[in-house]
Design a protein around this motif. Structure first.
Motif, PDB file in Angstrom:
ATOM      1  N   ALA A  58       0.839  -1.207   0.000  1.00 29.09           N
ATOM      2  CA  ALA A  58       0.000   0.000   0.000  1.00 29.09           C
ATOM      3  C   ALA A  58       0.866   1.245   0.000  1.00 29.09           C
ATOM      4  O   ALA A  58       1.930   1.280   0.621  1.00 29.09           O
ATOM      5  CB  ALA A  58      -0.915  -0.001   1.216  1.00 29.09           C
TER       6      ALA A  58
ATOM      7  N   HIS B 297      -2.640  -1.150  -2.867  1.00 30.08           N
ATOM      8  CA  HIS B 297      -3.705  -0.505  -2.104  1.00 30.08           C
ATOM      9  C   HIS B 297      -3.359   0.956  -1.851  1.00 30.08           C
ATOM     10  O   HIS B 297      -2.207   1.365  -1.972  1.00 30.08           O
ATOM     11  CB  HIS B 297      -3.923  -1.223  -0.775  1.00 30.08           C
ATOM     12  CG  HIS B 297      -4.508  -2.577  -0.946  1.00 30.08           C
ATOM     13  ND1 HIS B 297      -5.853  -2.778  -1.154  1.00 30.08           N
ATOM     14  CD2 HIS B 297      -3.922  -3.802  -0.951  1.00 30.08           C
ATOM     15  CE1 HIS B 297      -6.074  -4.069  -1.279  1.00 30.08           C
ATOM     16  NE2 HIS B 297      -4.924  -4.713  -1.169  1.00 30.08           N
TER      17      HIS B 297
ATOM     18  N   THR C 126      -8.087   1.135   1.177  1.00 31.16           N
ATOM     19  CA  THR C 126      -8.658   0.133   0.275  1.00 31.16           C
ATOM     20  C   THR C 126      -8.384  -1.295   0.734  1.00 31.16           C
ATOM     21  O   THR C 126      -8.946  -2.228   0.170  1.00 31.16           O
ATOM     22  CB  THR C 126      -8.158   0.318  -1.172  1.00 31.16           C
ATOM     23  OG1 THR C 126      -6.736   0.138  -1.198  1.00 31.16           O
ATOM     24  CG2 THR C 126      -8.524   1.685  -1.703  1.00 31.16           C
ATOM     25  N   ARG C 127      -7.547  -1.465   1.751  1.00 31.49           N
ATOM     26  CA  ARG C 127      -7.358  -2.817   2.300  1.00 31.49           C
ATOM     27  C   ARG C 127      -8.623  -3.253   3.031  1.00 31.49           C
ATOM     28  O   ARG C 127      -8.933  -4.433   3.071  1.00 31.49           O
ATOM     29  CB  ARG C 127      -6.166  -2.852   3.253  1.00 31.49           C
ATOM     30  CG  ARG C 127      -4.837  -2.519   2.558  1.00 31.49           C
ATOM     31  CD  ARG C 127      -3.712  -2.409   3.538  1.00 31.49           C
ATOM     32  NE  ARG C 127      -4.009  -1.370   4.525  1.00 31.49           N
ATOM     33  CZ  ARG C 127      -3.197  -1.021   5.521  1.00 31.49           C
ATOM     34  NH1 ARG C 127      -2.043  -1.644   5.664  1.00 31.49           N
ATOM     35  NH2 ARG C 127      -3.524  -0.072   6.360  1.00 31.49           N
TER      36      ARG C 127
END
Length: 178
Positions: free
Chosen positions: A76, A105, A115-116
């Motif tokens: 991420a 992410h 977004t995880r």
């Protein structure tokens, strides 16, 4: 000759990371990094923080590219705000979809997006990208309709949102107190 010595290792080969930070510095003379933004990203758990300086001459983001290259799939990139990724909505949606295409992410500190845990964010961006691509076609069709003398402001066949009273029911009258 020892096989370990025969195959030299790259000194700069870094282990892929799973969380990096990225921010942009405004084009202010004498300011080349932002300790406050960097500290916020490090406190978030970023293994390394990358940055770029905004330039009036154009958008060049080698720091963002280095940040993305440092990430392993499923990793991420964390940013303080959406402004770090783009200067307008179209650019933002494109940047987010590029992250998704790479299997990465996005974590945004303000407003809070991760977004995880919120995978629907990518789908929303895909819908916005579709809207952005369709909008010029709709504008062209509307302009052609107007040029041909069509009336703007409604479509035939659509009913009004307020139901009209049925002929069997008497209309309600407003009562006047005065």
């Amino acid at each position: 000759m020892d096989k370990a010595l025969a195959k030299p290792r790259g000194v700069c080969q870094a282990r892929p990371m799973n969380l990096v930070g990225y921010y942009r510095v405004p084009p202010v003379r004498g300011i080349f990094f932002s300790p406050a933004q960097e500290e916020r990203l490090l406190l978030l758990g970023c293994q390394e923080v990358f940055s770029d300086r905004c330039l009036a001459s154009g958008v060049v983001r080698p720091g963002l590219q280095r940040a993305l290259d440092a990430l392993e799939p499923g990793g991420a990139v964390a940013v303080p705000s959406f402004h770090a990724l783009a200067g307008d909505m179209t650019g933002l949606v494109e940047a987010v979809l590029k992250l998704q295409a790479r299997g990465l992410h996005l974590i945004v500190q303000q407003p809070e997006v991760d977004t995880r845990t919120q995978p629907g964010f990518f789908e929303t961006c895909q819908m916005l990208a579709g809207f952005s691509r369709e909008r010029p076609m709709v504008r062209t069709a509307e302009a052609a309709l107007i040029a041909k003398g069509g009336k703007a402001g409604g479509m035939k066949g659509l009913k009004s949102s307020a139901p009209s009273p049925s002929p069997d029911e008497p209309e309600e009258e407003d009562e006047d107190d005065g």
